[in-house]
Design a protein around this motif. Structure first.
Motif, PDB file in Angstrom:
ATOM      1  N   ASP A  47      49.969  58.922  44.256  1.00 59.14           N
ATOM      2  CA  ASP A  47      48.946  59.352  43.302  1.00 59.14           C
ATOM      3  C   ASP A  47      47.580  59.271  43.965  1.00 59.14           C
ATOM      4  O   ASP A  47      47.343  58.418  44.835  1.00 59.14           O
ATOM      5  N   LEU A  48      46.680  60.148  43.536  1.00 62.27           N
ATOM      6  CA  LEU A  48      45.272  60.056  43.915  1.00 62.27           C
ATOM      7  C   LEU A  48      44.479  59.728  42.657  1.00 62.27           C
ATOM      8  O   LEU A  48      44.418  60.534  41.726  1.00 62.27           O
ATOM      9  N   GLN A  49      43.891  58.556  42.628  1.00 64.16           N
ATOM     10  CA  GLN A  49      43.015  58.159  41.533  1.00 64.16           C
ATOM     11  C   GLN A  49      41.583  58.412  41.984  1.00 64.16           C
ATOM     12  O   GLN A  49      41.157  57.900  43.019  1.00 64.16           O
ATOM     13  N   LEU A  50      40.849  59.183  41.204  1.00 64.07           N
ATOM     14  CA  LEU A  50      39.511  59.591  41.615  1.00 64.07           C
ATOM     15  C   LEU A  50      38.489  59.204  40.559  1.00 64.07           C
ATOM     16  O   LEU A  50      38.687  59.445  39.366  1.00 64.07           O
ATOM     17  N   GLN A  51      37.395  58.599  41.015  1.00 69.15           N
ATOM     18  CA  GLN A  51      36.283  58.244  40.134  1.00 69.15           C
ATOM     19  C   GLN A  51      34.975  58.636  40.811  1.00 69.15           C
ATOM     20  O   GLN A  51      34.798  58.386  42.010  1.00 69.15           O
ATOM     21  N   THR A  52      34.080  59.228  40.044  1.00 70.84           N
ATOM     22  CA  THR A  52      32.751  59.530  40.559  1.00 70.84           C
ATOM     23  C   THR A  52      31.752  59.435  39.421  1.00 70.84           C
ATOM     24  O   THR A  52      32.090  59.732  38.269  1.00 70.84           O
ATOM     25  N   GLU A  53      30.537  59.008  39.746  1.00 70.65           N
ATOM     26  CA  GLU A  53      29.567  58.735  38.691  1.00 70.65           C
ATOM     27  C   GLU A  53      28.148  58.916  39.235  1.00 70.65           C
ATOM     28  O   GLU A  53      27.844  58.498  40.361  1.00 70.65           O
TER      29      GLU A  53
ATOM     30  N   VAL B 203      31.350  57.976  44.951  1.00 70.17           N
ATOM     31  CA  VAL B 203      32.643  58.657  44.897  1.00 70.17           C
ATOM     32  C   VAL B 203      33.697  57.663  45.363  1.00 70.17           C
ATOM     33  O   VAL B 203      33.538  57.025  46.418  1.00 70.17           O
ATOM     34  N   LEU B 204      34.752  57.505  44.560  1.00 73.04           N
ATOM     35  CA  LEU B 204      35.782  56.516  44.884  1.00 73.04           C
ATOM     36  C   LEU B 204      37.171  57.146  44.769  1.00 73.04           C
ATOM     37  O   LEU B 204      37.768  57.181  43.688  1.00 73.04           O
ATOM     38  N   PRO B 205      37.716  57.665  45.882  1.00 77.78           N
ATOM     39  CA  PRO B 205      39.118  58.100  45.879  1.00 77.78           C
ATOM     40  C   PRO B 205      40.021  56.927  46.246  1.00 77.78           C
ATOM     41  O   PRO B 205      39.701  56.137  47.143  1.00 77.78           O
ATOM     42  N   ASN B 206      41.142  56.821  45.561  1.00 74.80           N
ATOM     43  CA  ASN B 206      42.088  55.744  45.818  1.00 74.80           C
ATOM     44  C   ASN B 206      43.498  56.343  45.879  1.00 74.80           C
ATOM     45  O   ASN B 206      43.995  56.899  44.894  1.00 74.80           O
ATOM     46  N   PHE B 207      44.120  56.241  47.056  1.00 69.47           N
ATOM     47  CA  PHE B 207      45.478  56.731  47.237  1.00 69.47           C
ATOM     48  C   PHE B 207      46.451  55.582  46.981  1.00 69.47           C
ATOM     49  O   PHE B 207      46.358  54.534  47.624  1.00 69.47           O
ATOM     50  N   ARG B 208      47.366  55.801  46.034  1.00 74.49           N
ATOM     51  CA  ARG B 208      48.300  54.744  45.654  1.00 74.49           C
ATOM     52  C   ARG B 208      49.732  55.169  45.953  1.00 74.49           C
ATOM     53  O   ARG B 208      50.172  56.237  45.525  1.00 74.49           O
ATOM     54  N   TYR B 209      50.419  54.326  46.694  1.00 75.88           N
ATOM     55  CA  TYR B 209      51.842  54.537  46.984  1.00 75.88           C
ATOM     56  C   TYR B 209      52.639  53.553  46.148  1.00 75.88           C
ATOM     57  O   TYR B 209      52.567  52.344  46.352  1.00 75.88           O
ATOM     58  N   LYS B 210      53.376  54.049  45.177  1.00 78.52           N
ATOM     59  CA  LYS B 210      54.152  53.190  44.276  1.00 78.52           C
ATOM     60  C   LYS B 210      55.437  52.754  44.971  1.00 78.52           C
ATOM     61  O   LYS B 210      56.164  53.562  45.549  1.00 78.52           O
ATOM     62  N   ILE B 211      55.691  51.471  44.898  1.00 77.10           N
ATOM     63  CA  ILE B 211      56.823  50.891  45.595  1.00 77.10           C
ATOM     64  C   ILE B 211      57.447  49.830  44.703  1.00 77.10           C
ATOM     65  O   ILE B 211      56.786  49.287  43.825  1.00 77.10           O
ATOM     66  N   SER B 212      58.690  49.559  44.899  1.00 80.10           N
ATOM     67  CA  SER B 212      59.356  48.485  44.153  1.00 80.10           C
ATOM     68  C   SER B 212      60.150  47.643  45.144  1.00 80.10           C
ATOM     69  O   SER B 212      61.335  47.886  45.395  1.00 80.10           O
ATOM     70  N   TYR B 213      59.461  46.675  45.720  1.00 77.24           N
ATOM     71  CA  TYR B 213      60.091  45.791  46.701  1.00 77.24           C
ATOM     72  C   TYR B 213      59.804  44.364  46.277  1.00 77.24           C
ATOM     73  O   TYR B 213      58.700  43.862  46.449  1.00 77.24           O
TER      74      TYR B 213
ATOM     75  N   THR C  38      54.342  46.076  43.940  1.00 80.76           N
ATOM     76  CA  THR C  38      54.396  47.280  43.099  1.00 80.76           C
ATOM     77  C   THR C  38      53.711  48.487  43.726  1.00 80.76           C
ATOM     78  O   THR C  38      54.071  49.623  43.422  1.00 80.76           O
ATOM     79  N   SER C  39      52.692  48.274  44.578  1.00 81.62           N
ATOM     80  CA  SER C  39      52.012  49.417  45.187  1.00 81.62           C
ATOM     81  C   SER C  39      51.221  48.994  46.410  1.00 81.62           C
ATOM     82  O   SER C  39      50.826  47.829  46.554  1.00 81.62           O
ATOM     83  N   ILE C  40      51.006  49.973  47.284  1.00 77.54           N
ATOM     84  CA  ILE C  40      50.091  49.835  48.422  1.00 77.54           C
ATOM     85  C   ILE C  40      49.010  50.886  48.220  1.00 77.54           C
ATOM     86  O   ILE C  40      49.318  52.062  47.969  1.00 77.54           O
ATOM     87  N   GLU C  41      47.738  50.480  48.334  1.00 80.73           N
ATOM     88  CA  GLU C  41      46.641  51.386  48.003  1.00 80.73           C
ATOM     89  C   GLU C  41      45.618  51.455  49.134  1.00 80.73           C
ATOM     90  O   GLU C  41      45.349  50.454  49.802  1.00 80.73           O
ATOM     91  N   PHE C  42      45.059  52.662  49.286  1.00 85.23           N
ATOM     92  CA  PHE C  42      44.027  52.908  50.291  1.00 85.23           C
ATOM     93  C   PHE C  42      42.841  53.570  49.578  1.00 85.23           C
ATOM     94  O   PHE C  42      43.000  54.623  48.961  1.00 85.23           O
ATOM     95  N   SER C  43      41.675  52.961  49.680  1.00 89.55           N
ATOM     96  CA  SER C  43      40.498  53.537  49.014  1.00 89.55           C
ATOM     97  C   SER C  43      39.314  53.565  49.970  1.00 89.55           C
ATOM     98  O   SER C  43      39.278  52.836  50.978  1.00 89.55           O
ATOM     99  N   MET C  44      38.343  54.410  49.623  1.00 86.80           N
ATOM    100  CA  MET C  44      37.129  54.524  50.419  1.00 86.80           C
ATOM    101  C   MET C  44      35.989  54.910  49.481  1.00 86.80           C
ATOM    102  O   MET C  44      35.887  56.066  49.052  1.00 86.80           O
ATOM    103  N   ARG C  45      35.163  53.943  49.106  1.00 86.22           N
ATOM    104  CA  ARG C  45      34.045  54.244  48.216  1.00 86.22           C
ATOM    105  C   ARG C  45      32.787  54.506  49.029  1.00 86.22           C
ATOM    106  O   ARG C  45      32.417  53.694  49.889  1.00 86.22           O
TER     107      ARG C  45
END
Length: 392
Positions: free
Chosen positions: A267-273, A305-315, A319-326
């Motif tokens: 998923d790509l979670q995106l926030q900007t304000e 601007v804050l994009p956050n890439f989330r990789y959903k995992i079940s280990y 629950t997830s590994i996330e990469f963001s760059m604000r």
């Protein structure tokens, strides 16, 4: 029997009886007592079930990569030893909520980590009572965060970055965001339709939290309209107007947020304000002789601007590994050659359990100013941060 034996026997009987009563309360089993009715016990037990505890713990290890900049980002050119690495306690929050009835709710939130420094004006964060009439009409009175942007809608422990933005803290210092004392009305409409709508109206003192009273007769009024669904896409419009020391002030902003599915597990979670408004805190901090124009001409603005890439995992519990760059641009005084600040915060995080119940974050905070001011925090810096979080 000896007196000592009699005393021990009496103490044993006393403890046994009271322990039995306490245990019966926990199991909701009535205890035979002519002075307490079964219905009263059930009412009290039912009330106790409506009290919930929560909180968050955040601890950090910070390293400054600049020789003359400490772990707080302060430039110290003449210090004998600059503290460039340190463990610290960022937050130790405890929250209590009581659902007094189907309409009334009370909440208190404290940050015990504030005792590590001067706690004056700190520690107590939320302290309010809410009344729910229906989905469309709700009221809150006390100390709370008025809704004036995306970051007011999230607790800091679930944001996709290391901390709130620079603009959030600046507008908070000016009374528009963060913890304020006042009253709010809010609600939602069209929940079942394609474009649901939410609104929030607030009137606050505007002189920040934990103040015994307002410092002038002016108040700040804010309004927010939000269209859409944040799990898909939502747009927020924010506006505010008020008076500070008999001078008019304003603020406005617009924000966009959403979630874009990229693949079954990505998923790509995106926030900007974007926000702008009068910076009266900055204006009144300047000596009278240095003020060039009236307060209405002192404008702060910023965008992130804050994009956050989330990789959903079940280990196991992961629950997830996330990469963001604000990326953020902020200027505290745009019209008078203010010191423009740009901030970059790349981050990778591992999320455990539900809703970031556990979290490990590794990131950088890179601050670049248009003009460095030696011996202050207004100076270029590069901080590496490792943060561990646990939510209760």
């Amino acid at each position: 029997m000896h007196k000592r034996s009699l005393l021990l026997f009496a103490a044993f009987v006393f403890i046994f009886c009271h322990t039995g009563n306490a245990y019966a309360w926990q199991l909701n089993v009535p205890v035979k007592d002519s002075t307490v009715k079964d219905s009263a016990i059930q009412k009290v037990a039912g009330f106790l079930k409506k009290i919930t505890l929560g909180g968050v713990f955040q601890a950090r290890y910070t390293v400054s990569l600049n020789r003359e900049v400490d772990v707080n980002g302060v430039h110290q050119p003449n210090a004998e030893e600059v503290v460039r690495n340190s463990f610290s306690l960022k937050r130790a929050r405890l929250q209590v909520k009581a659902q007094v009835s189907d309409r009334f709710m009370a909440a208190v939130l404290v940050n015990l980590a504030d005792f590590a420094s001067d706690p004056k004006g700190k520690v107590l964060e939320n302290a309010f009572i809410s009344y729910r009439w229906n989905d469309a009409i709700n009221f809150t009175v006390g100390q709370f965060r008025p809704s004036f942007g995306l970051e007011d809608l999230y607790p800091v422990d679930i944001i996709q970055s290391m901390d709130f933005s620079n603009q959030y803290y600046a507008f908070g210092n000016n009374g528009w965001q963060s913890f304020q004392v006042g009253v709010s009305m809010f609600g939602s409409f069209n929940k079942e339709r394609k474009v649901p709508m939410k609104y929030a109206l607030s009137v606050v003192n505007g002189n920040n939290r934990n103040q015994p009273a307002d410092n002038d007769n002016g108040k700040l009024g804010t309004g927010r309209l939000e269209f859409g669904n944040m799990n898909k896409i939502a747009v927020g419009l924010n506006g505010g107007y008020g008076a500070v020391k008999r001078q008019s002030v304003y603020a406005l902003g617009v924000d966009v947020s959403g979630v874009i599915p990229l693949a079954p597990k990505w998923d790509l979670q995106l926030q900007t304000e974007y926000k702008q408004g009068n910076n009266h805190q900055y204006y009144y901090a300047i000596p009278d002789s240095l003020r060039k124009e009236p307060l209405s001409k002192y404008i702060m603005n910023g965008i992130y601007v804050l994009p956050n890439f989330r990789y959903k995992i079940s280990y196991h519990k992961l629950t997830s590994i996330e990469f963001s760059m604000r990326y953020e641009y902020f200027n505290e005084d745009e019209k008078h050659d203010g010191n423009m600040r740009q901030t970059y915060i790349p981050m990778i995080s591992l999320a455990f359990l539900k809703d970031y119940g556990g979290r490990v974050q590794l990131g950088m905070q890179i601050d670049q100013y248009n003009k460095d001011i030696p011996g202050t925090k207004t100076h270029n810096s590069n901080l590496m941060i490792v943060q561990v979080q646990c939510r209760l």
